[in-house]
Design a protein around this motif. Structure first.
Motif, PDB file in Angstrom:
ATOM      1  N   ARG A  38       0.825  -1.218   0.000  1.00 32.76           N
ATOM      2  CA  ARG A  38       0.000   0.000   0.000  1.00 32.76           C
ATOM      3  C   ARG A  38       0.855   1.262   0.000  1.00 32.76           C
ATOM      4  O   ARG A  38       0.488   2.266  -0.597  1.00 32.76           O
ATOM      5  N   MET A  39       1.970   1.228   0.676  1.00 29.38           N
ATOM      6  CA  MET A  39       2.811   2.424   0.751  1.00 29.38           C
ATOM      7  C   MET A  39       3.667   2.633  -0.488  1.00 29.38           C
ATOM      8  O   MET A  39       3.918   3.764  -0.879  1.00 29.38           O
ATOM      9  N   PHE A  40       4.151   1.551  -1.093  1.00 26.28           N
ATOM     10  CA  PHE A  40       5.116   1.696  -2.177  1.00 26.28           C
ATOM     11  C   PHE A  40       4.635   1.161  -3.523  1.00 26.28           C
ATOM     12  O   PHE A  40       5.363   1.214  -4.498  1.00 26.28           O
ATOM     13  N   GLY A  41       3.411   0.679  -3.587  1.00 31.29           N
ATOM     14  CA  GLY A  41       2.950   0.032  -4.797  1.00 31.29           C
ATOM     15  C   GLY A  41       2.504   0.944  -5.919  1.00 31.29           C
ATOM     16  O   GLY A  41       2.191   0.482  -6.995  1.00 31.29           O
ATOM     17  N   ASN A  42       2.465   2.241  -5.709  1.00 30.93           N
ATOM     18  CA  ASN A  42       1.928   3.101  -6.758  1.00 30.93           C
ATOM     19  C   ASN A  42       2.963   4.038  -7.377  1.00 30.93           C
ATOM     20  O   ASN A  42       2.602   4.943  -8.123  1.00 30.93           O
ATOM     21  N   ASN A  43       4.225   3.856  -7.056  1.00 35.26           N
ATOM     22  CA  ASN A  43       5.313   4.632  -7.675  1.00 35.26           C
ATOM     23  C   ASN A  43       5.201   6.141  -7.482  1.00 35.26           C
ATOM     24  O   ASN A  43       5.588   6.904  -8.350  1.00 35.26           O
ATOM     25  N   ARG A  44       4.681   6.601  -6.353  1.00 34.77           N
ATOM     26  CA  ARG A  44       4.567   8.036  -6.088  1.00 34.77           C
ATOM     27  C   ARG A  44       5.508   8.495  -4.987  1.00 34.77           C
ATOM     28  O   ARG A  44       5.413   9.621  -4.538  1.00 34.77           O
ATOM     29  N   ASN A  45       6.389   7.649  -4.537  1.00 34.85           N
ATOM     30  CA  ASN A  45       7.147   7.946  -3.334  1.00 34.85           C
ATOM     31  C   ASN A  45       8.550   8.490  -3.540  1.00 34.85           C
ATOM     32  O   ASN A  45       9.283   8.647  -2.573  1.00 34.85           O
ATOM     33  N   PHE A  46       8.935   8.771  -4.772  1.00 33.99           N
ATOM     34  CA  PHE A  46      10.248   9.351  -5.021  1.00 33.99           C
ATOM     35  C   PHE A  46      10.072  10.700  -5.691  1.00 33.99           C
ATOM     36  O   PHE A  46       9.257  10.857  -6.598  1.00 33.99           O
ATOM     37  N   ASN A  47      10.848  11.687  -5.227  1.00 37.01           N
ATOM     38  CA  ASN A  47      10.749  13.019  -5.818  1.00 37.01           C
ATOM     39  C   ASN A  47      11.647  13.127  -7.051  1.00 37.01           C
ATOM     40  O   ASN A  47      12.296  12.152  -7.443  1.00 37.01           O
ATOM     41  N   THR A  48      11.683  14.291  -7.639  1.00 37.24           N
ATOM     42  CA  THR A  48      12.461  14.486  -8.866  1.00 37.24           C
ATOM     43  C   THR A  48      13.957  14.387  -8.629  1.00 37.24           C
ATOM     44  O   THR A  48      14.723  14.304  -9.576  1.00 37.24           O
ATOM     45  N   PHE A  57       3.518   9.804   3.610  1.00 37.02           N
ATOM     46  CA  PHE A  57       3.319   8.366   3.770  1.00 37.02           C
ATOM     47  C   PHE A  57       3.157   7.663   2.431  1.00 37.02           C
ATOM     48  O   PHE A  57       3.551   6.536   2.253  1.00 37.02           O
ATOM     49  N   ASN A  58       2.509   8.336   1.503  1.00 42.11           N
ATOM     50  CA  ASN A  58       2.304   7.750   0.183  1.00 42.11           C
ATOM     51  C   ASN A  58       2.214   8.904  -0.804  1.00 42.11           C
ATOM     52  O   ASN A  58       1.180   9.532  -0.947  1.00 42.11           O
ATOM     53  N   GLY A  59       3.314   9.211  -1.438  1.00 42.65           N
ATOM     54  CA  GLY A  59       3.390  10.384  -2.287  1.00 42.65           C
ATOM     55  C   GLY A  59       3.864  11.581  -1.481  1.00 42.65           C
ATOM     56  O   GLY A  59       4.216  11.465  -0.314  1.00 42.65           O
ATOM     57  N   SER A  60       3.893  12.723  -2.099  1.00 50.08           N
ATOM     58  CA  SER A  60       4.379  13.940  -1.449  1.00 50.08           C
ATOM     59  C   SER A  60       3.308  14.523  -0.543  1.00 50.08           C
ATOM     60  O   SER A  60       2.236  14.910  -1.005  1.00 50.08           O
ATOM     61  N   GLN A  61       3.590  14.550   0.743  1.00 44.93           N
ATOM     62  CA  GLN A  61       2.693  15.120   1.758  1.00 44.93           C
ATOM     63  C   GLN A  61       3.535  15.873   2.779  1.00 44.93           C
ATOM     64  O   GLN A  61       3.500  15.600   3.972  1.00 44.93           O
ATOM     65  N   ALA A  62       4.313  16.833   2.302  1.00 41.93           N
ATOM     66  CA  ALA A  62       5.254  17.550   3.165  1.00 41.93           C
ATOM     67  C   ALA A  62       4.575  18.212   4.354  1.00 41.93           C
ATOM     68  O   ALA A  62       5.175  18.347   5.422  1.00 41.93           O
ATOM     69  N   GLY A  63       3.330  18.604   4.204  1.00 43.14           N
ATOM     70  CA  GLY A  63       2.625  19.287   5.278  1.00 43.14           C
ATOM     71  C   GLY A  63       2.416  18.453   6.534  1.00 43.14           C
ATOM     72  O   GLY A  63       2.151  19.004   7.594  1.00 43.14           O
ATOM     73  N   ILE A  64       2.538  17.131   6.438  1.00 49.49           N
ATOM     74  CA  ILE A  64       2.348  16.291   7.622  1.00 49.49           C
ATOM     75  C   ILE A  64       3.670  15.973   8.319  1.00 49.49           C
ATOM     76  O   ILE A  64       3.686  15.300   9.337  1.00 49.49           O
TER      77      ILE A  64
END
Length: 141
Positions: free
Chosen positions: A75-85, A93-100
């Motif tokens: 669930r955390m790493f399966g969607n390829n949204r967890n690495f920045n440019t 937690f899953n994708g960019s959520q800097a505000g948390i």
């Protein structure tokens, strides 16, 4: 001329506390090693892991903890949204959520995710690998 391996600035929490951000790279490395160290220190034995630990696919044992950890990782790493440019894990937690993120959070903090590799340091006959699959939640994963 820009070299592809030139130093990249880290991503910091929006509420960063001002500590020296030059150490975030060491934090990335240190946290990554904390997760990989048990696997890297496997004993030389007759198991596939001991014979060639650098090319071993994780063991396919069963158990409640392993099943739960696998579901979380998917669930955390399966969607390829967890690495920045910049090719670091994103703040979130899953994708960019800097505000948390907390005031001390930076890319280095995120490499605690490598602690999921700790079980790779367990012997092949450990109950973690050999126990039958057990439900880890009342919901279907």
């Amino acid at each position: 001329m820009t070299h592809k391996y030139r130093r990249k600035l880290p991503e910091l929490s929006p509420t960063w506390d001002g500590r020296n951000k030059d150490v975030t790279y060491m934090e990335c490395f240190g946290r990554l090693m904390a997760g990989l160290a048990p696997w890297l220190s496997l004993a030389d034995d007759d198991t596939p892991e001991g014979i060639n630990p650098t090319q071993t696919t994780p063991r396919m044992g069963k158990g409640q903890v392993r099943a739960g950890m696998t579901a979380v990782i998917k669930r955390m790493f399966g969607n390829n949204r967890n690495f920045n440019t910049k090719d670091f894990l994103t703040l979130g937690f899953n994708g960019s959520q800097a505000g948390i993120s907390d005031y001390y959070t930076n890319n280095g903090s995120l490499y605690m995710a490598s602690l999921a590799f700790l079980p790779l340091g367990l012997p092949a006959d450990d109950p973690f690998w050999t126990d039958a699959l057990q439900p880890w939640t009342s919901k279907k994963a």
